[in-house]
Motif scaffolding. Structure first.
Motif, PDB file in Angstrom:
ATOM      1  N   VAL A   1       0.718  -1.201   0.247  1.00  0.00           N
ATOM      2  CA  VAL A   1      -0.060   0.259  -0.055  1.00  0.00           C
ATOM      3  C   VAL A   1       1.077   1.155  -0.226  1.00  0.00           C
ATOM      4  O   VAL A   1       1.831   1.454   0.962  1.00  0.00           O
ATOM      5  CB  VAL A   1      -0.913   0.420   1.181  1.00  0.00           C
ATOM      6  CG1 VAL A   1      -2.142   0.977   1.367  1.00  0.00           C
ATOM      7  CG2 VAL A   1      -2.223  -1.022   1.373  1.00  0.00           C
TER       8      VAL A   1
ATOM      9  N   GLU B   1      -2.807  -7.988  10.393  1.00  0.00           N
ATOM     10  CA  GLU B   1      -2.157  -7.388   9.549  1.00  0.00           C
ATOM     11  C   GLU B   1      -0.114  -7.709   9.236  1.00  0.00           C
ATOM     12  O   GLU B   1       0.116  -7.514  10.296  1.00  0.00           O
ATOM     13  CB  GLU B   1      -2.830  -5.588   9.078  1.00  0.00           C
ATOM     14  CG  GLU B   1      -4.093  -6.057   8.987  1.00  0.00           C
ATOM     15  CD  GLU B   1      -4.138  -4.310   9.018  1.00  0.00           C
ATOM     16  OE1 GLU B   1      -4.169  -3.361   9.600  1.00  0.00           O
ATOM     17  OE2 GLU B   1      -5.325  -4.292   8.753  1.00  0.00           O
TER      18      GLU B   1
ATOM     19  N   LYS C   1       1.509  -1.038   4.619  1.00  0.00           N
ATOM     20  CA  LYS C   1       0.713  -2.480   4.746  1.00  0.00           C
ATOM     21  C   LYS C   1       1.229  -2.567   3.854  1.00  0.00           C
ATOM     22  O   LYS C   1       1.500  -3.124   2.803  1.00  0.00           O
ATOM     23  CB  LYS C   1      -0.433  -1.843   5.114  1.00  0.00           C
ATOM     24  CG  LYS C   1      -1.294  -3.491   4.890  1.00  0.00           C
ATOM     25  CD  LYS C   1      -2.523  -2.167   5.596  1.00  0.00           C
ATOM     26  CE  LYS C   1      -3.567  -3.972   5.393  1.00  0.00           C
ATOM     27  NZ  LYS C   1      -5.512  -3.464   5.329  1.00  0.00           N
TER      28      LYS C   1
ATOM     29  N   LEU D   1       0.065  -6.467   1.297  1.00  0.00           N
ATOM     30  CA  LEU D   1      -1.465  -7.381   1.388  1.00  0.00           C
ATOM     31  C   LEU D   1      -0.922  -8.420   0.876  1.00  0.00           C
ATOM     32  O   LEU D   1      -0.473  -9.157  -0.565  1.00  0.00           O
ATOM     33  CB  LEU D   1      -2.221  -6.794  -0.064  1.00  0.00           C
ATOM     34  CG  LEU D   1      -2.204  -5.057   0.233  1.00  0.00           C
ATOM     35  CD1 LEU D   1      -2.718  -4.530  -0.981  1.00  0.00           C
ATOM     36  CD2 LEU D   1      -2.834  -5.339   1.164  1.00  0.00           C
TER      37      LEU D   1
ATOM     38  N   THR E   1      -2.814 -13.251   1.266  1.00  0.00           N
ATOM     39  CA  THR E   1      -4.048 -12.986   1.625  1.00  0.00           C
ATOM     40  C   THR E   1      -4.758 -14.014   3.324  1.00  0.00           C
ATOM     41  O   THR E   1      -3.427 -13.877   4.040  1.00  0.00           O
ATOM     42  CB  THR E   1      -4.508 -14.662   0.858  1.00  0.00           C
ATOM     43  OG1 THR E   1      -3.705 -15.514   1.053  1.00  0.00           O
ATOM     44  CG2 THR E   1      -4.509 -15.043  -0.784  1.00  0.00           C
TER      45      THR E   1
END
Length: 159
Positions: free
Chosen positions: A36, A63, A89, A91, A93
């Motif tokens: 991000v 996270e 952050k 990403l 799954t």
């Protein structure tokens, strides 16, 4: 990782590696994560103005975050420039996050970023690895292997 993904990484115009991580750790498992970004960070990455040295990943409230990654401020950015060393952050799954959380709880394991690249859609991706720390003699062995490979390449070059 399949052949297509390897080819994308190889052809990527931007490949920022964390060479220190491969010297300090054995990589047990690798994952590719989205990242991000805000504002002008992607422009700086496309210019190759990023560094993964001394960066690491942390699981916080389910996270995954990368800490210590430096993305230099964009040269042509004005008041909207980004902070160079903020937490970003990642990403993944839920299944991958859960697996990483379980594996990183074991003693001696950590999560380190190894490669930052641009995929074929123009998005920044980061390869992270579940890693186990090397002992001093392992590091010496790695250096010895590197030196032996260099000497063999030199010897073959003369023939």
């Amino acid at each position: 990782m399949n052949k297509e993904e390897q080819e994308i990484r190889r052809k990527s115009p931007v490949q920022i590696r964390n060479k220190k991580a491969s010297f300090e750790y054995f990589f047990v498992d690798t994952y590719t994560a989205g990242i991000v970004l805000t504002g002008t960070e992607i422009k700086s990455i496309r210019n190759g103005k990023a560094s993964l040295v001394d960066s690491f990943c942390v699981l916080y409230k389910g996270e995954l975050w990368v800490k210590g990654m430096n993305i230099s401020p964009y040269f042509y950015g004005s008041y909207s420039n980004h902070v160079a060393k903020r937490d970003r952050k990642l990403l993944l799954t839920k299944r991958e996050l859960h697996r990483l959380e379980e594996d990183s709880k074991q003693v001696g394991f950590t999560i380190v970023p190894t490669l930052l690249f641009i995929d074929r859609h123009g998005r920044a991706k980061i390869d992270i690895a579940l890693a186990r720390g090397k002992k001093e003699f392992d590091k010496r062995q790695t250096l010895r292997e590197k030196q032996d490979k260099r000497e063999m390449d030199r010897a073959l070059k003369h023939f």
